[in-house]
Write a protein that holds these residues in place. Structure first.
Motif, PDB file in Angstrom:
ATOM      1  N   SER A 150     -26.977  22.127 -11.600  1.00  0.00           N
ATOM      2  CA  SER A 150     -28.044  22.075 -12.597  1.00  0.00           C
ATOM      3  C   SER A 150     -27.885  20.851 -13.504  1.00  0.00           C
ATOM      4  N   ASP A 151     -28.957  20.492 -14.187  1.00  0.00           N
ATOM      5  CA  ASP A 151     -28.900  19.370 -15.130  1.00  0.00           C
ATOM      6  C   ASP A 151     -27.876  19.624 -16.227  1.00  0.00           C
ATOM      7  N   ALA A 152     -27.821  20.875 -16.704  1.00  0.00           N
ATOM      8  CA  ALA A 152     -26.870  21.209 -17.770  1.00  0.00           C
ATOM      9  C   ALA A 152     -25.430  21.044 -17.280  1.00  0.00           C
ATOM     10  N   TYR A 153     -25.177  21.469 -16.051  1.00  0.00           N
ATOM     11  CA  TYR A 153     -23.842  21.324 -15.470  1.00  0.00           C
ATOM     12  C   TYR A 153     -23.474  19.841 -15.367  1.00  0.00           C
ATOM     13  N   LEU A 154     -24.403  19.047 -14.863  1.00  0.00           N
ATOM     14  CA  LEU A 154     -24.130  17.619 -14.677  1.00  0.00           C
ATOM     15  C   LEU A 154     -23.967  16.894 -16.008  1.00  0.00           C
ATOM     16  N   ASP A 155     -24.726  17.272 -17.013  1.00  0.00           N
ATOM     17  CA  ASP A 155     -24.562  16.669 -18.339  1.00  0.00           C
ATOM     18  C   ASP A 155     -23.134  16.887 -18.836  1.00  0.00           C
ATOM     19  N   SER A 156     -22.654  18.113 -18.672  1.00  0.00           N
ATOM     20  CA  SER A 156     -21.290  18.435 -19.093  1.00  0.00           C
ATOM     21  C   SER A 156     -20.275  17.665 -18.250  1.00  0.00           C
ATOM     22  N   TYR A 157     -20.528  17.581 -16.945  1.00  0.00           N
ATOM     23  CA  TYR A 157     -19.607  16.874 -16.055  1.00  0.00           C
ATOM     24  C   TYR A 157     -19.543  15.386 -16.402  1.00  0.00           C
ATOM     25  N   PHE A 158     -20.696  14.778 -16.647  1.00  0.00           N
ATOM     26  CA  PHE A 158     -20.722  13.350 -16.970  1.00  0.00           C
ATOM     27  C   PHE A 158     -20.023  13.064 -18.303  1.00  0.00           C
ATOM     28  N   GLN A 159     -20.152  13.983 -19.255  1.00  0.00           N
ATOM     29  CA  GLN A 159     -19.447  13.823 -20.526  1.00  0.00           C
ATOM     30  C   GLN A 159     -17.941  13.847 -20.303  1.00  0.00           C
ATOM     31  N   TRP A 160     -17.490  14.783 -19.477  1.00  0.00           N
ATOM     32  CA  TRP A 160     -16.059  14.844 -19.149  1.00  0.00           C
ATOM     33  C   TRP A 160     -15.632  13.583 -18.410  1.00  0.00           C
ATOM     34  N   MET A 161     -16.444  13.161 -17.460  1.00  0.00           N
ATOM     35  CA  MET A 161     -16.115  12.005 -16.631  1.00  0.00           C
ATOM     36  C   MET A 161     -15.965  10.739 -17.462  1.00  0.00           C
ATOM     37  N   ALA A 162     -16.832  10.577 -18.452  1.00  0.00           N
ATOM     38  CA  ALA A 162     -16.785   9.384 -19.301  1.00  0.00           C
ATOM     39  C   ALA A 162     -15.449   9.266 -20.022  1.00  0.00           C
ATOM     40  N   GLN A 163     -14.810  10.414 -20.281  1.00  0.00           N
ATOM     41  CA  GLN A 163     -13.544  10.416 -21.013  1.00  0.00           C
ATOM     42  C   GLN A 163     -12.317  10.455 -20.094  1.00  0.00           C
ATOM     43  N   GLU A 164     -12.445  11.140 -18.954  1.00  0.00           N
ATOM     44  CA  GLU A 164     -11.263  11.463 -18.160  1.00  0.00           C
ATOM     45  C   GLU A 164     -11.175  10.798 -16.787  1.00  0.00           C
ATOM     46  N   ALA A 165     -12.295  10.330 -16.244  1.00  0.00           N
ATOM     47  CA  ALA A 165     -12.265   9.777 -14.884  1.00  0.00           C
ATOM     48  C   ALA A 165     -11.429   8.508 -14.822  1.00  0.00           C
ATOM     49  N   HIS A 166     -10.639   8.393 -13.770  1.00  0.00           N
ATOM     50  CA  HIS A 166      -9.839   7.189 -13.575  1.00  0.00           C
ATOM     51  C   HIS A 166      -9.906   6.783 -12.105  1.00  0.00           C
ATOM     52  N   PRO A 167      -9.795   5.492 -11.820  1.00  0.00           N
ATOM     53  CA  PRO A 167      -9.910   5.020 -10.436  1.00  0.00           C
ATOM     54  C   PRO A 167      -8.698   5.385  -9.594  1.00  0.00           C
ATOM     55  N   LEU A 168      -8.952   5.808  -8.361  1.00  0.00           N
ATOM     56  CA  LEU A 168      -7.882   6.080  -7.403  1.00  0.00           C
ATOM     57  C   LEU A 168      -7.686   4.885  -6.478  1.00  0.00           C
ATOM     58  N   THR A 169      -8.754   4.127  -6.275  1.00  0.00           N
ATOM     59  CA  THR A 169      -8.707   2.858  -5.538  1.00  0.00           C
ATOM     60  C   THR A 169      -9.646   1.889  -6.250  1.00  0.00           C
ATOM     61  N   SER A 170      -9.727   0.681  -5.752  1.00  0.00           N
ATOM     62  CA  SER A 170     -10.623  -0.309  -6.364  1.00  0.00           C
ATOM     63  C   SER A 170     -12.089   0.044  -6.136  1.00  0.00           C
ATOM     64  N   HIS A 171     -12.362   1.002  -5.237  1.00  0.00           N
ATOM     65  CA  HIS A 171     -13.738   1.389  -4.933  1.00  0.00           C
ATOM     66  C   HIS A 171     -14.181   2.658  -5.662  1.00  0.00           C
ATOM     67  N   THR A 172     -13.275   3.307  -6.373  1.00  0.00           N
ATOM     68  CA  THR A 172     -13.606   4.577  -7.022  1.00  0.00           C
ATOM     69  C   THR A 172     -14.660   4.391  -8.103  1.00  0.00           C
ATOM     70  N   ILE A 173     -15.680   5.229  -8.072  1.00  0.00           N
ATOM     71  CA  ILE A 173     -16.737   5.204  -9.085  1.00  0.00           C
ATOM     72  C   ILE A 173     -16.298   6.046 -10.281  1.00  0.00           C
ATOM     73  N   THR A 174     -16.222   5.416 -11.442  1.00  0.00           N
ATOM     74  CA  THR A 174     -15.855   6.145 -12.659  1.00  0.00           C
ATOM     75  C   THR A 174     -16.954   6.093 -13.712  1.00  0.00           C
ATOM     76  N   ASP A 175     -18.020   5.379 -13.420  1.00  0.00           N
ATOM     77  CA  ASP A 175     -19.146   5.271 -14.349  1.00  0.00           C
ATOM     78  C   ASP A 175     -20.144   6.400 -14.069  1.00  0.00           C
ATOM     79  N   PRO A 176     -20.423   7.268 -15.037  1.00  0.00           N
ATOM     80  CA  PRO A 176     -21.335   8.398 -14.818  1.00  0.00           C
ATOM     81  C   PRO A 176     -22.722   7.984 -14.344  1.00  0.00           C
ATOM     82  N   GLN A 177     -23.259   6.888 -14.859  1.00  0.00           N
ATOM     83  CA  GLN A 177     -24.596   6.459 -14.451  1.00  0.00           C
ATOM     84  C   GLN A 177     -24.622   6.026 -12.984  1.00  0.00           C
TER      85      GLN A 177
END
Length: 258
Positions: A150-177
């Motif tokens: 759902s949109d609400a789920y993804l909004d929450s996920y993207f907020q978390w991702m903006a703070q916590e996501a980190h690259p595993l390789t040079s190709h890893t996407i960490t930008d929510p947009q």
């Protein structure tokens, strides 16, 4: 004191058992009426269960659903689960057809959880293990599962991702947009791609699995080295989508009539 603790556990179990029936979503008022318990008692219990992630609350409807911690507990008996039992022959057929590694995964918190795996006997394989987790944003299974949230789920996920996501390789996407664009494409195409984002040189294609209620509950993926996967991309994506469709039908999924 001990008696009060036991009573509290029993009330928590009563609440959780409500979600074992056909009804998988409850409001606080509905739980109070169904269990015939004081509102304050039920509120304290569901608040604690939600805090511990055994339940999750829909931010819009304010209703409660099963949470990731409860799903994690259920993974202890995943070897006997209908999903894994039903999917296993299809996964083996897919592996035999494409001669690559096949994974069955479900969404758990911000990760995917590997439910099953069929190994290939070829020289280069995917280093995943049943019972382990990987960041959803860095995997094809994670992307296709997120694409149907759902949109609400993804909004929450993207907020978390903006703070916590980190690259595993040079190709890893960490930008929510950027991830959001890929999710829209995955939903449109019916499959998602991980292009060296979790492991350098490894490409994965995945497709969604639906249950009888037309919910996306899991994903199946095919993984292999980039030089083999890109050469046979059309074959791989067609095969993984067909396998996901077969498993969905075995689970009782039927497409709506036009």
């Amino acid at each position: 004191m001990a008696k009060e603790q036991v009573s509290s556990i029993l009330r928590a179990l009563q609440i959780l058992e409500c979600f074992a029936d056909d009804r998988t979503e409850w409001t606080l008022k509905a739980l109070v009426n169904h269990l015939n318990l004081p509102t304050t008692t039920v509120f304290r219990q569901v608040s604690t269960l939600a805090e511990r992630q055994y339940l999750i609350q829909d931010p819009v409807r304010k209703s409660y659903q099963i949470g990731p911690r409860l799903l994690q507990l259920s993974s202890a008996v995943v070897g006997q689960s209908d999903l894994r039992r039903i999917a296993r022959p299809e996964l083996e057929q897919l592996s035999a057809a494409v001669r690559e590694t096949i994974n069955l995964s479900a969404l758990l918190e911000h990760d995917i959880y590997y439910l099953d795996k069929v190994e290939t006997h070829r020289s280069i394989v995917c280093n995943t293990q049943v019972g382990t987790r990987a960041p959803a944003y860095a995997t094809s299974c994670g992307k296709i599962l997120l694409a149907y949230q759902s949109d609400a789920y993804l909004d929450s996920y993207f907020q978390w991702m903006a703070q916590e996501a980190h690259p595993l390789t040079s190709h890893t996407i960490t930008d929510p947009q950027q991830l959001q664009k890929q999710l829209k494409k995955a939903r449109r195409d019916g499959y998602a791609v991980d292009d060296g984002e979790i492991e350098v040189g490894l490409i994965c294609f995945s497709a969604p699995i639906y249950d009888v209620d037309r919910r996306v509950i899991a994903a199946v993926s095919v993984s292999g080295p980039d030089y083999r996967m890109m050469e046979d991309q059309s074959l791989m994506t067609d095969a993984v989508r067909r396998t996901a469709e077969n498993i969905s039908r075995l689970l009782g999924y039927r497409e709506t009539a036009l």
